[in-house]
Write an enzyme that holds these catalytic residues in place. Sequence first.
Site, PDB file in Angstrom:
ATOM      1  N   ALA A 381       0.621   2.425   5.771  1.00 16.18           N
ATOM      2  CA  ALA A 381       0.267   2.447   7.186  1.00 16.18           C
ATOM      3  C   ALA A 381       1.162   1.447   7.899  1.00 16.18           C
ATOM      4  O   ALA A 381       1.837   0.626   7.263  1.00 16.18           O
ATOM      5  CB  ALA A 381      -1.207   2.097   7.387  1.00 16.18           C
ATOM      6  N   MET A 382       1.168   1.484   9.245  1.00 15.44           N
ATOM      7  CA  MET A 382       2.035   0.602  10.027  1.00 15.44           C
ATOM      8  C   MET A 382       1.318   0.172  11.293  1.00 15.44           C
ATOM      9  O   MET A 382       0.683   0.988  11.962  1.00 15.44           O
ATOM     10  CB  MET A 382       3.349   1.311  10.365  1.00 15.44           C
ATOM     11  CG  MET A 382       4.311   0.486  11.181  1.00 15.44           C
ATOM     12  SD  MET A 382       4.799  -1.036  10.325  1.00 15.44           S
ATOM     13  CE  MET A 382       5.318  -2.029  11.716  1.00 15.44           C
ATOM     14  N   GLU A 417      -4.497  -2.977   9.483  1.00 13.64           N
ATOM     15  CA  GLU A 417      -3.578  -2.715  10.590  1.00 13.64           C
ATOM     16  C   GLU A 417      -4.100  -3.272  11.913  1.00 13.64           C
ATOM     17  O   GLU A 417      -3.322  -3.747  12.741  1.00 13.64           O
ATOM     18  CB  GLU A 417      -3.300  -1.214  10.710  1.00 13.64           C
ATOM     19  CG  GLU A 417      -2.783  -0.549   9.442  1.00 13.64           C
ATOM     20  CD  GLU A 417      -1.641  -1.301   8.769  1.00 13.64           C
ATOM     21  OE1 GLU A 417      -0.828  -1.919   9.485  1.00 13.64           O
ATOM     22  OE2 GLU A 417      -1.568  -1.276   7.540  1.00 13.64           O
ATOM     23  N   HIS A 420      -3.395  -6.942  12.192  1.00 13.04           N
ATOM     24  CA  HIS A 420      -2.014  -7.217  12.585  1.00 13.04           C
ATOM     25  C   HIS A 420      -1.824  -7.276  14.100  1.00 13.04           C
ATOM     26  O   HIS A 420      -0.828  -7.841  14.570  1.00 13.04           O
ATOM     27  CB  HIS A 420      -1.092  -6.116  12.049  1.00 13.04           C
ATOM     28  CG  HIS A 420      -0.581  -6.353  10.667  1.00 13.04           C
ATOM     29  ND1 HIS A 420       0.009  -7.533  10.278  1.00 13.04           N
ATOM     30  CD2 HIS A 420      -0.543  -5.531   9.581  1.00 13.04           C
ATOM     31  CE1 HIS A 420       0.378  -7.430   9.013  1.00 13.04           C
ATOM     32  NE2 HIS A 420       0.057  -6.237   8.559  1.00 13.04           N
TER      33      HIS A 420
END
Length: 1004
Positions: A381-382, A417, A420
Site C-alpha cells: 500500500a502507499m 497508511e 503516515h
Amino acid sequence: MTKAREPLTIMDGNPPTCDFSTKTKRGIYLSKSLAFVILIIFALALVATAFIVYNFAACPRTDQLANVTKYELTRCEQPKLLVIPLATDNNKSVIAVETTTFPIDTTTVDETPKVTDVRLPKYVKPDKYYLKLTPYIYEGNFTFDGEISIIVTVKNETKQITFHGVELTYHSIKLIKKEDGSEVKIVERTEDVPRQFQILILDEPLIAGKQYYLNITYTGILNDNLHGFYRSSYEEQKVKRWIAVTQFQATDARRAFPCWDEPALKARFIISIARPNNMTSVSNMNIVRRQKHDSLNNYTWDHYAESLPMSTYLVAFAVTDFGNMSDNNFSVWARKEALPSAAYALDIGPKILKFLEEYYKIEFPLPKIDMMALPDFKAGAMENWGLLTFREIAMLYDEGVSPTTAKARVASVVAHEIAHQWFGNLVTPAWWSDIWLNEGFASYVEYVAVDAVEKTWKLMEVFVLNEVQSVFKLDALTSSHQISVEVGNPEEIGAIFDKISYGKGSAILRMMNHFLTDSVFNAGITAYLNARKFGDAEQRDLWSALTAAAQGSGAFDGDVAVVMDSWTLQTGFPVLTITRDYDTGEIEFKQERFVLINNTFEDQKSPVWWIPVSYTTAAEKDFESTRPKLWLRGERSIVVKNISISRNDWLIANIQQTGFYRVNYDQHNWELLIKILNDPSRFQEIHPINRAQIIDDAMNLALSGRLDYRTALDITSYLTHERSYVPWKAGLVALGYIDTMLSKGAYYLEYKRHAVRLVAGAARALGWAGARAESVVRAQQRVELLAAACHLRHAACLQHAVRLFANWMLSANPGAYNEIHADIRSTVYCVGVQTGGAREWRFAWDRFTEASAPSERELLLSVLGCTRSPHLLYRYLELSLRNDSGIRKQDTVRVFSAVASSAIGEPIAFNFVRANWQRLKDYVGSVSTLNSILKVVTRRLNQVHEYEELQRFVNESCSELGRPVQQVLERTAANVQWMQRNYQTIVDWLLEADKSAPAVDDSW
C-alpha cells in the site's frame, strides 16, 4: 474487441527434442576455381571489416560515453551534439515543436565512473507546480502528454538549473522571469543518465531571491513496470479494461513529470487531469472544477485544488472506471464488481482517522481521504497524501470468502497508511537515510490504532512476533544495516525499505515508549509534529522533542539522543547475558552484539548499546511493570548486588520483550525456567509474551552457538500443554528452521515424530470448526497449528483435509459453491494438491483463473506450489513469467516462494532462476523483486557445495544487487555452519527423545 486468450503451451525446462532425419541432402556444388575466387574475396572483406570496426565501431555512441576511457576517445571523432528528437504522438498529428541540438562535454569522462553524489544542487528550489496531464489509456498508445509550469526560487546566483526527469521526451523548455515575463535563453540541455538529472545551461545568471517560471511540455510512457505513471488492466464480464495509476515512492515521480524529486524539497501542487468521459480521475486534493477538453472531444479536464506543501513522492493521481462508496469526507474506490468488498475498509478507516487525530492531537489537514484498491500494485500500500493506494488483497475483505485473519490485515494496512498522513506526510524525513521515521512509526502506530478500534483482537500481543522476533533474523547478519543509513542511488534507497526500517524501527519506538511512559512519549510526538509540520526533519529533531517532554515530566532525566543513537546509528542488536553467583547473590549483566555466524570470541571494538533492563523473579511474578529497573549505559558489563532472589528462584529479564535485545542466562537459571515451563499447573505464571521470548531466545542462542541445543529443545518440549497463540507461534517459527534444515536429511522422520507430538494436542483442542465471532488471534492459531499438523503428516489431519478437498472437486459448481471454511482453506487446498496429481493441480489452477476475490486468488497462488510433481512445478514457474497466464507481475515472488517452500521444489526453483536469470531481469524490471526471488529460492541451501554454487552464481550474474544479495550469501553460510555445528547434536537428542516418548496419537 478483446482478443481471446491463446491456449497455454508450457515448456517444462527440458531441452527440445532434435530431429535427426534421413532425408536426401540437397545443395549447391562449386568448382575448385570458383571456390578459390570466393575465398580471396572473403579474405579481402575480412580485412576491410576489421579496419571499419577499429575506426568506427570502437567510437562510442553518445549514450555510451560514461563508460569510455579518455584513451579511447583520442582516436575517435569527438561527438558534439545531443539531438532531442521531434516527438510524435501515435494516432494524433505530429506535435510541431522545434528540434534543438546541444553540445556535449566529454572532457571529464573517467575510466571507471562511479556516482557517489546523487543529490540535486541547492541553488534553486521549487515553490509550486502547475501540472496538466493527458493519459491515452487504450491499447497501442500507452503514453501521456504533460505540460508543467514550475515556480522556482533562486537561492544562490547560478547559470544552471538541474532537476530530475526519466523516460520523458521533451518538446519545449522555456525559462521565464516572473517579475517581467521576459525569457531567459537556454544555451543547452544535457542529461546526466546515472543520476537521472536534466541540466539546463543558461545564457545569463539567475539572480538570488528572484522567482522564475520553468515551463516544459513533454511526453511520457504509461509503463507496465508498476512504477511512475503506469498502466494496469483487469477483466469484468470478460471485457478487458485499462486504467492509469501512480506509484512514486521513492524516486519515480520523475518518470511522470520533471521535478525536484527529493523528499525535503516540498512544494504546492495544482494538478489537472484530462480523462476519458466514461472514466473518473482522483488525486491528492478535491476537484474544484471540470472543463471540456479543448482538442479531444471525448475527454474532460478535472482541475484539483491547490495542495499543501508536500514531497513529490506523495503526489498521486489515477484515471479509472472504478466505483466508489463514501462516508462524509472518506471514500473507497475499487473495481465495480469488487466494490462491496471495500465496505470493511470504509467502516474502519474513519474510526482509525478519528483515533489518530486524538493520538497525535493534530487534526487531519486535508479536506478528504480516498482509498483505492488496485489490481496491479507493487507495494502492499502507499500513503500518498489524501489518496491512499492499496493492493486489492490489502484493502478488500469478503465475509465468508476471506479468512478471518484477512480482516486484521486490512485493518492493519489501513491504519499504517493513515498513520503516515502525519508521520511522513505532514512531517517528512529530510532524506531517505531516515525513512525509518516514516515506516517505523507507522508500523508501530498501526498496532496501537487497531488495538484501540478493535479492542477484542488484542493485536498488541502479536507485535513481538511480527516486528521484534521477525526482524531479529535479518539484524543478526553482519550484512545488516543501521536504521539510519546513508543511501544514494535509487537501488540503495529501495533496498532500505526492509524489515530494519519497518520492524526494527517500530520495535525501538515501542521500547522508548515503555521507558519514557505513554504520556511523555505522546507529548513528545505531538511537539515534534507541530514544530516541523509542512516541513522536513531528521531523527535528532525527534530526539530533541522527546527529551524536552521527558525532562519536563521527570520521567527520564537523560538525553534521549544519547540512548537512541546507540540503536539507530549502529548495526545489529545486543544479547544480554545474565550470570548469577548463587553463593554471593551478585548478578552480572553483560552485553555483546548478537550475530548469526558466531566466531566464539568477543571483539572489544564491537558496538555497545544503552540497554533498559526490566526483570522479575519467581517471588515477584510482576510481568506488568515494563519500566527499566537498571540500565547498561553503553557499558560492556555491570555487576548488581542489590537484587533479592533466592538460589532456587528463576529470574526473567526484558518484561514482555519491550527491549530490542535477546537474553541469555547461566545454565542453572535456564534449568529453573525449564522446570516451571514443563509444569502444566504452573507454566502460566509466566506472561505469554515472555514464554514466547524464552522459546525464541533459547532456540536462536542455540542456533548461533551460544547455548547448548539440548537445553533449547528441552524448553520447547513444554509446548505439549501450551494453548496460547503467541508462545506457539514463536515455537513454530523456531522449530520451522530445524524442519527446513533437516528436511533433506536421513533423520527427518524422527524430527517429524517429535514435532507432531508437540502439535497434536493443541491442534486437536482447536479443531477444524471456528466459533462464531471468533477473535482473529484464535483464528490465526487454528490456521497455523492445523497447517503444521498436516505438514508433519498427522494421519487424521491429512485424512480430513483430503476428504474436504475431494468433496469440493466433486461438487456440481466448485467455482460458485465451496463449503470449506475460509479459515482452513489454505491447509485443505495445500494437502489436496500435495497428495494429488495433475488432475488436482489443474483443478486448483482453474479455480485460480476463475476466482475474482483477491484473498482466494492469493491463497490459490500459494497452494499451487504444494504439488510434489517436478514437471508441474516447472510449469508453474514458467507460467509466472508469461503475461498471458493470468498471474500478475506483482505476484511473481509469491509463485517462486510457493515452489521453493518444499524440499522437492527448492532445487527446482533455484535451478530455474539460474537458467532464466536474464529473462527474469527483463520481465520483472525491478531490483527489489529480483532480490526477493533470490532470497526465497535459497533459504533451504545448507551444504558446502550449494553455498559454492550460489556464490559462483552471484559473482557471475548478480553481484550488482548490493546488500540484499550479500545477506542471502551470509544466511546460506550460516545454514552451512549450523549443519556442521548442530546437526549431530540435534539428531542425537531426537533419537533419545524418540525412545522414551509415547506413540503419536493419530486420533482427532
